[in-house]
Every structure is written in structure tokens, then in C-alpha cells.
Design a protein around this motif. Structure first.
Motif, short mmCIF file in Angstrom:
data_model
loop_
_atom_site.label_atom_id
_atom_site.label_comp_id
_atom_site.label_asym_id
_atom_site.label_seq_id
_atom_site.Cartn_x
_atom_site.Cartn_y
_atom_site.Cartn_z
N CYS A 200 -26.30 -28.20 2.55
CA CYS A 200 -27.01 -29.31 1.95
C CYS A 200 -28.22 -28.84 1.15
O CYS A 200 -28.74 -27.74 1.34
CB CYS A 200 -27.44 -30.33 3.00
SG CYS A 200 -28.55 -29.69 4.26
N ALA B 43 -34.14 -26.96 10.08
CA ALA B 43 -33.12 -26.27 9.29
C ALA B 43 -32.44 -25.19 10.10
O ALA B 43 -33.08 -24.50 10.90
CB ALA B 43 -33.74 -25.67 8.03
N HIS C 29 -32.02 -30.29 0.25
CA HIS C 29 -33.04 -31.26 0.63
C HIS C 29 -34.03 -31.46 -0.51
O HIS C 29 -34.33 -30.53 -1.27
CB HIS C 29 -33.82 -30.77 1.86
CG HIS C 29 -33.02 -30.68 3.11
ND1 HIS C 29 -32.37 -31.77 3.67
CD2 HIS C 29 -32.77 -29.63 3.94
CE1 HIS C 29 -31.77 -31.39 4.79
NE2 HIS C 29 -31.99 -30.11 4.97
N TYR D 197 -37.49 -29.00 -3.72
CA TYR D 197 -36.12 -28.89 -3.25
C TYR D 197 -35.98 -27.62 -2.42
O TYR D 197 -36.64 -26.61 -2.69
CB TYR D 197 -35.15 -28.84 -4.43
CG TYR D 197 -34.99 -30.15 -5.14
CD1 TYR D 197 -34.06 -31.10 -4.69
CD2 TYR D 197 -35.75 -30.46 -6.26
CE1 TYR D 197 -33.91 -32.32 -5.34
CE2 TYR D 197 -35.60 -31.68 -6.92
CZ TYR D 197 -34.69 -32.60 -6.45
OH TYR D 197 -34.54 -33.81 -7.08
N LEU E 187 -38.06 -37.22 3.02
CA LEU E 187 -37.00 -36.22 2.86
C LEU E 187 -35.69 -36.93 2.55
O LEU E 187 -35.28 -37.83 3.28
CB LEU E 187 -36.85 -35.38 4.13
CG LEU E 187 -35.83 -34.24 4.06
CD1 LEU E 187 -36.36 -33.11 3.19
CD2 LEU E 187 -35.50 -33.73 5.46
N THR E 188 -35.03 -36.50 1.48
CA THR E 188 -33.68 -36.97 1.19
C THR E 188 -32.76 -35.76 1.14
O THR E 188 -33.19 -34.64 0.85
CB THR E 188 -33.62 -37.73 -0.15
OG1 THR E 188 -34.14 -36.89 -1.19
CG2 THR E 188 -34.45 -38.99 -0.09
N THR E 189 -31.49 -35.98 1.42
CA THR E 189 -30.54 -34.88 1.58
C THR E 189 -29.28 -35.13 0.78
O THR E 189 -28.72 -36.23 0.81
CB THR E 189 -30.19 -34.69 3.07
OG1 THR E 189 -31.38 -34.40 3.81
CG2 THR E 189 -29.19 -33.55 3.26
N ASP F 118 -30.34 -25.85 3.01
CA ASP F 118 -29.99 -25.38 4.36
C ASP F 118 -28.59 -24.80 4.22
O ASP F 118 -27.60 -25.54 4.12
CB ASP F 118 -30.02 -26.51 5.38
CG ASP F 118 -29.87 -26.01 6.81
OD1 ASP F 118 -29.30 -24.91 7.00
OD2 ASP F 118 -30.30 -26.71 7.74
N ALA G 14 -38.24 -29.62 9.50
CA ALA G 14 -36.93 -29.86 8.88
C ALA G 14 -35.77 -29.58 9.82
O ALA G 14 -34.64 -30.00 9.54
CB ALA G 14 -36.80 -28.99 7.63
N GLU H 61 -25.48 -33.81 0.56
CA GLU H 61 -24.47 -33.08 1.32
C GLU H 61 -23.45 -32.44 0.37
O GLU H 61 -22.92 -33.11 -0.52
CB GLU H 61 -23.75 -34.02 2.29
CG GLU H 61 -24.66 -34.74 3.27
CD GLU H 61 -25.17 -33.83 4.37
OE1 GLU H 61 -24.65 -32.71 4.51
OE2 GLU H 61 -26.10 -34.25 5.09
#
Length: 294
Positions: free
Chosen positions: A37, A13, A39, A29, A48-50, A32, A11, A52
Motif C-alpha cells: 500500500c 507499518a 499511505h 506519501y 491518513l489515507t491508504t 508499506d 502507522a 491498496e
């Protein structure tokens, strides 16, 4: 059962924290903190989707009906499934120049229990709080880094760590009222040769507490009476938090950090900031959903 953790997602992170399994989505889930964010990791596809956010997010809980409750620097917020703020539930009552919300989780009745971190690392201004429909209530004060929030299977024991004081506590917890009392030392950590200290934790169906040891490179499992039962290596120096997931709740996920680490450490532990997992013989507890009207 495995004897240690394997990388499941590099990741990268900065400060990975608060892994949280969604039973409905069969996805994990995690946040970071420093990169502001949330994730979403799909273990079936590796995708992986993020989401913000506009400020640091220390902890999250899933909301009944969708979206998140989140502890940010400014306070506790409701956030929709797309990461957009819905409304502030409570302001951070501390000096936000040196305080932000850190570790937390939803209690058995749907309240949000979350603590803060004293970024001065010396003033002891951090606290542990309960948010419910009556607002924000302080459960503990005088802390340096609030961490490790988890509940026993019957909901009547609250685990809570003050990381920089190398101490893990328990409280008697009343799920009916959300009150915590009778704080006791559960375990102490650290020595001249071992700086490992309790960060985020989780509880399994047997009532045993699992803790990630920041700067300790491992995860430990304790019986309800405080006996150290086992420890498992993580291929980084700074694991941050564990949480159970998977269809059978027998996969233990572990986040990690790379921020503030020396070049030598990052060279020795190049997977720092990764997401790790280990299969376990015992299942973990499912996390409750947040209810704003609790």
C-alpha cells in the motif's frame, strides 16, 4: 534544532519505506512494502489515507500531472492518484521469485532510478536501474539490497547503498544522459557491536547526505567529503528511510519497520513501524517529478 526524532504517526507499518513530500499537496506519501500500500499523511490534520495495491511496492515518485511511478515486484508501473495501475513501463528483469524493486527516486531530469533486492540475501542478483523513454537500463549489478538513492544539489553525484554489504557509494552522474560512472566507496558501516547499516537516504541544500541506519536506531548526516557530522536517535531499532518535507523543507521524516523483528525487540521498541519527524536547521532538496518522456 532537535536532537532526535519524535513520533508523528503510529502507522503500525510492517515495512515502512520511501517517504516522499508533495509540495503541491503539502502532504507526505510513504509506502508499506509488505502490506502492498501507499499511505498519504496530512501533517496539518494528522489524517491518513491508504491506497491498496495488488503487489508489494518498494518505491514511488510523483508524476507531473498526477499519480505515481512505482517500483513493484513485477516491474516499474504508472499508477493513478487512486492507486489503480495505468500501465507497466518495464518488467523486473530479474528472477521475481526472489527479486522485487526496492528503493528509488526520480532524477533531476525526470527519469526514475530504482534498484532491486535479492531476497535470497546471498546470490547477488540485485541491480540498480534507470527508466526513461528508451526503456530500462542497468546502472549497477551484483548487489544484495539496493538502497539509499539520492542526488547532490547539482545532480552530478549519485548516492547509492548496498545495505547488506554495509557500504554507501557515490557515482559521477550525468543528468543530461542519465549515465553513472566512477563508483567510489563513500562510507562503510557496521562492527562486531553495531549492525547499523545504510538504508534510505536524502540530501540537503548544503549537499550533505542523511542516512537511516537499519538495526542501528539512528540517522546520520555526512558532509560531501564523507565526514560524519552528526547523528540523531530514532526511538526504534530499524529506521528505514529519511526524506525532507514541510512548507520550508526543514522537517526530516523517517519511516521504520516492524516486520521480522523479535518479540523482545518489539517490546523494547513499541513504536516500531511508526512515522517520525525532526526539525532541522538546514532545508532539504525538493524531489523532481517523473516525466515518462524524459
Amino acid at each position: 534544532m532537535q536532537t532526535g526524532f519524535d513520533l508523528v504517526l503510529y502507522a503500525k507499518a510492517s515495512l515502512g519505506e520511501c517517504p516522499l513530500w508533495s509540495v503541491a499537496e503539502q502532504a507526505l506519501y510513504f509506502v508499506d512494502i509488505k502490506r502492498c500500500c501507499i499511505h498519504r499523511f496530512d501533517p496539518q490534520t494528522g489524517g491518513l489515507t491508504t491506497l491498496e495495491l495488488s503487489e508489494e511496492v518498494g518505491c514511488i515518485g510523483l508524476v507531473a500531472g498526477g499519480g505515481f511511478v512505482a517500483g513493484l515486484r513485477s516491474g516499474i508501473w504508472l499508477i493513478d492518484a487512486d492507486g489503480k495501475p495505468v500501465r507497466k513501463l518495464a518488467a523486473n528483469p530479474e528472477d521475481q521469485a526472489i527479486s522485487r524493486f526496492n528503493d528509488g527516486m526520480v532524477d533531476p531530469m525526470g527519469r526514475f532510478i530504482a534498484g532491486t533486492v535479492d531476497e535470497s540475501r546471498e546470490k547477488g542478483i540485485a541491480g540498480l536501474y534507470r527508466y526513461d523513454r528508451n526503456g530500462l537500463t542497468q546502472l549497477a549489478d551484483g548487489l544484495l539490497t539496493s538502497n539509499g538513492v539520492a542526488f547532490s544539489p547539482d545532480g552530478r553525484r549519485l548516492y547509492h547503498a548496498d545495505t547488506l554489504r554495509y557500504t554507501l557509494y557515490t557515482y559521477d552522474y550525468a543528468p543530461e544522459t542519465g549515465t553513472a560512472s566512477s563508483r567510489q566507496v563513500f562510507a562503510r558501516f557496521g562492527s562486531e557491536t553495531d549492525r547499523g547499516r545504510p538504508d534510505g537516504g536524502a540530501v540537503d541544500v548544503d549537499g550533505c547526505y542523511w542516512t537511516a541506519l537499519f538495526e542501528g536506531g539512528r540517522v546520520q548526516r555526512y558532509s560531501p567529503d564523507g565526514t560524519l557530522l552528526a547523528e540523531y536517535p530514532v526511538p526504534v531499532k530499524c529506521p528505514t528511510m529519511v526524506s525532507f518535507g514541510g512548507a520550508d523543507m526543514r522537517t526530516l521524516y523517517c519511516t521504520s519497520a516492524s516486520v521480522g523483528r523479535s518479540e523482545a525487540e518489539l517490546e523494547a521498541f513499541p513504536l516500531s513501524g511508526g512515522l517520525f519527524a525532526m526539525r532541522t536547521d538546514v532545508a532539504g532538496l525538493r524531489k523532481p517529478l517523473f516525466n515518462p518522456e524524459a
